[in-house]
Design an enzyme around this catalytic site. Structure first.
Site, PDB file in Angstrom:
ATOM      1  N   ASP A 116       0.908  -1.216   0.064  1.00 37.22           N
ATOM      2  CA  ASP A 116      -0.064  -0.032  -0.032  1.00 37.22           C
ATOM      3  C   ASP A 116       1.029   1.236  -0.068  1.00 37.22           C
ATOM      4  O   ASP A 116       1.968   1.147   0.624  1.00 37.22           O
ATOM      5  CB  ASP A 116      -0.864  -0.049   1.280  1.00 37.22           C
ATOM      6  CG  ASP A 116      -1.837  -1.001   1.412  1.00 37.22           C
ATOM      7  OD1 ASP A 116      -2.168  -1.615   0.517  1.00 37.22           O
ATOM      8  OD2 ASP A 116      -2.309  -1.335   2.464  1.00 37.22           O
TER       9      ASP A 116
HETATM   10  N1  URA Z   1      -1.251  -6.075   3.765  1.00 41.06           N
HETATM   11  C1  URA Z   1      -1.811  -4.543   3.848  1.00 41.06           C
HETATM   12  O1  URA Z   1      -2.838  -4.372   4.463  1.00 41.06           O
HETATM   13  N2  URA Z   1      -0.983  -3.659   3.112  1.00 41.06           N
HETATM   14  C2  URA Z   1       0.039  -3.978   2.454  1.00 41.06           C
HETATM   15  O2  URA Z   1       0.719  -2.907   1.837  1.00 41.06           O
HETATM   16  C3  URA Z   1       0.240  -5.205   2.585  1.00 41.06           C
HETATM   17  C4  URA Z   1      -0.293  -6.206   2.992  1.00 41.06           C
END
Ligand code: URA
Length: 253
Positions: A116
């Site tokens: 993310d």
């Molecule tokens: N899970 C999440 O919520 N975000 C990420 O970036 C990776 C795994």
């Protein structure tokens, strides 16, 4: 009279699906389907047999009319992705992307999976299309270790739920590893090991048990460990790490 050399007898010949997979087009199996669908030509002739063999660098392979070329030199990079960086090579909205962290002069590499925008940590970038396809295949179940700082302090029941499965809007999560590694007054640090990779999965799992994520970092990806690589820093994988990646990729699918 000499027998004419068939393409399959030529030195360095490889199956067309392997070639397409090496170029990062799709997995070998999906590449066979692409060939069967008549989307691939070799030296101007459409081929549909998955048994077709080609010689890289000699034969001209096209997919949907565009020339396909696997990379000559394979490169594997580990980036500690900082917060506020998109896991793409280009962002239409002009936000920073992981491309900004690839050292100049490198061949074009692609992120394997995604983190993310606000997640930090271990991101693998490579031009090894076949390895990337294998690592990202849902059946492959690459273990990923996340370090999450959460609101509140999860209790034993919360951890059991994380381990057994949490019901999210896209279904029950698979068994996960979960442990609290640090406790502060109103927050805790949790390590979660996931073998699946749904969108925002860690954040959604921890919210679902009432402990929303404050900060999230990925610290391991398959056999790779982030170690003390600083945020924003990038390094080439060591040969033994590439070997370990290949071994883990070939074992899973
Ligand atoms: N899970 C999440 O919520 N975000 C990420 O970036 C990776 C795994």
């Amino acid at each position: 009279m000499t027998t004419p050399q068939t393409p399959s007898e030529r030195e360095g010949a490889e199956r067309i699906a392997k070639f397409l997979a090496r170029a990062g087009i799709a997995s070998r199996r999906a590449s066979e389907e692409i060939v069967a669908a008549g989307r691939v030509s070799v030296n101007g002739e459409v081929v549909t047999s998955p048994g077709t063999k080609i010689v890289a660098g000699t034969d001209e392979v096209r997919l949907d009319g565009a020339v396909v070329e696997p990379p000559a030199e394979l490169v594997y990079l580990m980036l500690n992705k900082p917060m506020g960086v998109m896991t793409t090579l280009d962002d239409p909205q002009g936000r920073p992307t992981v491309a900004d962290y690839i050292p100049p002069g490198m061949p074009r590499v692609f992120p394997v999976g995604r983190l993310d925008y606000t997640t930090t940590g271990l991101l693998l970038l490579t031009n090894d299309g076949e390895l990337a396809q294998l690592m990202m295949h849902p059946r492959h179940h690459v273990p990923k270790l996340y370090y999450a700082v959460v609101d509140g302090i999860p209790d034993a029941g919360d951890l059991t739920q994380l381990r057994k499965g949490v019901l999210l809007d896209d279904g029950l999560t698979s068994p996960a590893g979960a442990r609290v590694v640090q406790v502060r007054e109103r927050t805790a640090a949790v390590e979660l090991t996931l073998r699946e990779g749904r969108k925002r999965q860690v954040r959604r799992m921890l919210s679902a048990i009432g402990h929303p994520v404050i900060a999230l970092s990925r610290i391991e990806y398959g056999p790779l460990t982030l170690g003390d690589l600083p945020e924003g820093a990038v390094r080439l994988l060591e040969p033994h790490e590439v070997e370990a990646l290949r071994a883990s990729a070939s074992g899973g699918v």
